[in-house]
Scaffold this active site. Sequence first.
Site, short mmCIF file in Angstrom:
data_model
loop_
_atom_site.label_atom_id
_atom_site.label_comp_id
_atom_site.label_asym_id
_atom_site.label_seq_id
_atom_site.Cartn_x
_atom_site.Cartn_y
_atom_site.Cartn_z
N ARG A 178 0.85 -1.19 0.00
CA ARG A 178 0.00 0.00 0.00
C ARG A 178 0.89 1.24 0.00
NH1 ARG A 178 -3.77 -2.69 -1.43
NH2 ARG A 178 -5.66 -3.18 -0.24
N HIS A 228 -1.66 1.02 -9.46
CA HIS A 228 -2.32 0.03 -8.59
C HIS A 228 -2.99 -1.07 -9.43
CE1 HIS A 228 -4.20 -0.55 -4.35
NE2 HIS A 228 -4.12 -1.71 -4.98
#
Length: 312
Positions: free
Chosen positions: A227, A275
């Site tokens: 993340r 992502h």
Amino acid sequence: MSSVETLLHVGDAARGKLWAEQLPTLVPDLSVRQWPDIGDPADIRYLAAWTLPPGLIDTLPGLRFAMSIGAGVDQLDVATIPPNLPLLRMTEGTLVDGMVEYVTMAVLMLHRDMPHYLAEQRAGLWSPRRHVAAADRHVGVMGMGMLGGAVLERLAGFGFALSGWSRSPKDMPGVHCHAGMAALPAFLAGLDILICLLPLTPETRGLLAAPVFRTLPAGAALINAGRGGHLIASDLLAALDSGHLSAAILDVTDPEPLPADHPFWHHRRVLLTPHVASRTDPASAARFVAEAIFSDRAGLPLPGRVDRSAGY
Ligand code: NAP
Ligand code: GLV
């Protein structure tokens, strides 16, 4: 008044439409609704979302479980989910396959000096570097769970020297395993390539920072597919600009997307992807959701159950 067991999907409308078609064929008597069209809130038994609209859960009195449509759960703001409500995460195989592909690609790019050669090409330069054998490259994975474990298994096939770091002790053939914060410096000390596949928790937030970068040997490179919140961007920039770290491949950032003037966009030592390292395939995800509902109906252990005390 009759009640219809309903799954509420919050997120991408195309996936919601597919699930509305497929899930009732897999789970008899199930209805699927797409947020914000929730119908009678008392009918909602199951909730599947990437992020949750604030307060939504509190309006659903019959909820049996909430599920992340990804492998991670931090983006659901876990603290707002009642502690006694089962929280699940997606653990279906296409997510694992996608991550193994992405990280293998990134490791091979770094191993074969691609960030350097891409920059050289743009500068019109032809400057071959000395070849390093895979056995002489030391690759370390932070997080040895569903994704990190699968990545280590695949990387072993290339002959890299491998290390892993987790919270609890592990034993994996061919991998030098380290556990706990006290073992972090020993894990980092000899690495050429550091990969982050940790969940984002209070313990791991901001971990990819100056102390970690300083402990890595000069010339090491970073891959972050965990993340964006794991990384202190200014510390990475300082480590890259000083030449201590050679490159970074980042699939996740904080925020996503980055602002237009963020230095990562145009940094010659940074490769960014939006992502996309691994995404749930909607059709196999539907089968995973169906399995979770069957398990719930049969009173069996739920798949992908998150340990609320650990936060992942
Ligand atoms: P997982 O199966 O829960 O594994 C997590 C691993 O991290 C475990 O080995 C765990 O240790 C370790 N860990 C957790 N906290 C730690 C700590 N404080 N110190 C050391 N190790 C710690 O999770 P996963 O399915 O592999 O997924 C990992 C993360 O990848 C997700 O949470 C998500 O953030 C990210 N992700 C990103 C993408 C993308 O497209 N970029 C896609 C999917 C997932 P133990 O084994 O001891 O519990
Ligand atoms: C994606 O980031 C996921 O958590 O599955």
